[in-house]
Design a protein around this motif. Structure first.
Motif, PDB file in Angstrom:
ATOM      1  N   SER A  20     -26.248  25.659  25.592  1.00 54.67           N
ATOM      2  CA  SER A  20     -24.815  25.890  25.012  1.00 54.67           C
ATOM      3  C   SER A  20     -24.768  25.575  23.653  1.00 54.67           C
ATOM      4  O   SER A  20     -25.520  25.228  22.829  1.00 54.67           O
ATOM      5  N   THR A  40     -22.576  23.616  22.268  1.00 54.36           N
ATOM      6  CA  THR A  40     -22.629  21.982  22.163  1.00 54.36           C
ATOM      7  C   THR A  40     -23.780  21.368  22.128  1.00 54.36           C
ATOM      8  O   THR A  40     -23.938  20.442  21.384  1.00 54.36           O
ATOM      9  N   GLU A  41     -24.633  21.744  22.916  1.00 55.02           N
ATOM     10  CA  GLU A  41     -26.002  21.176  23.080  1.00 55.02           C
ATOM     11  C   GLU A  41     -26.752  21.636  21.691  1.00 55.02           C
ATOM     12  O   GLU A  41     -27.369  20.771  21.043  1.00 55.02           O
ATOM     13  N   LEU A  49     -25.442  22.089  18.731  1.00 52.67           N
ATOM     14  CA  LEU A  49     -24.890  21.221  17.765  1.00 52.67           C
ATOM     15  C   LEU A  49     -25.263  19.712  17.698  1.00 52.67           C
ATOM     16  O   LEU A  49     -25.726  19.038  16.709  1.00 52.67           O
ATOM     17  N   LYS A  50     -25.507  19.158  19.077  1.00 54.23           N
ATOM     18  CA  LYS A  50     -26.151  18.067  19.200  1.00 54.23           C
ATOM     19  C   LYS A  50     -27.463  17.915  18.744  1.00 54.23           C
ATOM     20  O   LYS A  50     -28.117  16.844  18.263  1.00 54.23           O
ATOM     21  N   LEU A  92     -20.608  28.403  16.265  1.00 57.72           N
ATOM     22  CA  LEU A  92     -21.750  28.039  15.994  1.00 57.72           C
ATOM     23  C   LEU A  92     -22.806  28.857  15.423  1.00 57.72           C
ATOM     24  O   LEU A  92     -23.458  28.576  14.325  1.00 57.72           O
ATOM     25  N   ASP A  99     -16.923  29.063  20.835  1.00 59.50           N
ATOM     26  CA  ASP A  99     -17.805  28.123  20.671  1.00 59.50           C
ATOM     27  C   ASP A  99     -18.694  28.697  20.111  1.00 59.50           C
ATOM     28  O   ASP A  99     -19.550  28.161  19.106  1.00 59.50           O
TER      29      ASP A  99
END
Length: 122
Positions: free
Chosen positions: A37, A39-40, A42-43, A68, A64
């Motif tokens: 994802s 989100t993952e 970016l982490k 990214l 999203d």
């Protein structure tokens, strides 16, 4: 092209991500960072900073993922997108230099797009 370098792969389907990983490692990538994802991804940013290439799945109305992709491109990482939505292969708004390939992506097509993405802009 990728010899000894890091590649970021953002793909929701594990089997597709592993197929991309295999293709890019066969082309010389030393390390592949897989995220499922935005989100993952970016982490994990500290692990792919300065990567030689990013391959990112893009879907219609997934802001999203578009955010990214913009972040990755702005950081100077050559980027290739893949999508099951053939309408997106015409290009992404505001990202004219990012090629979008239609799934399923043949190995040769992915490698050629990766090579072209890594060429200096003219």
């Amino acid at each position: 092209m990728l010899k000894g370098r890091t590649v970021l792969i953002v793909e929701t389907e594990a089997l597709i991500a592993i197929d991309i990983q295999s293709t890019l490692e066969s082309a010389g990538a030393a390390e592949t960072i897989i995220a499922f994802s935005a989100t993952e991804a970016l982490k994990l940013a500290e692990h792919w900073a300065g990567a030689a290439l990013a391959v990112v799945e893009v879907e219609q109305n997934r802001h999203d993922l578009l955010a990214l992709i913009r972040t990755v491109v702005q950081s100077g990482i050559p980027t290739v997108c893949i999508s099951a939505d053939s309408r997106l292969t015409a290009g992404l708004p505001g990202l004219p230099n990012v090629r979008v390939l239609a799934k399923p992506v043949p190995e040769e097509t992915l490698l050629e797009a990766a090579r072209q993405a890594q060429l200096p802009s003219r």
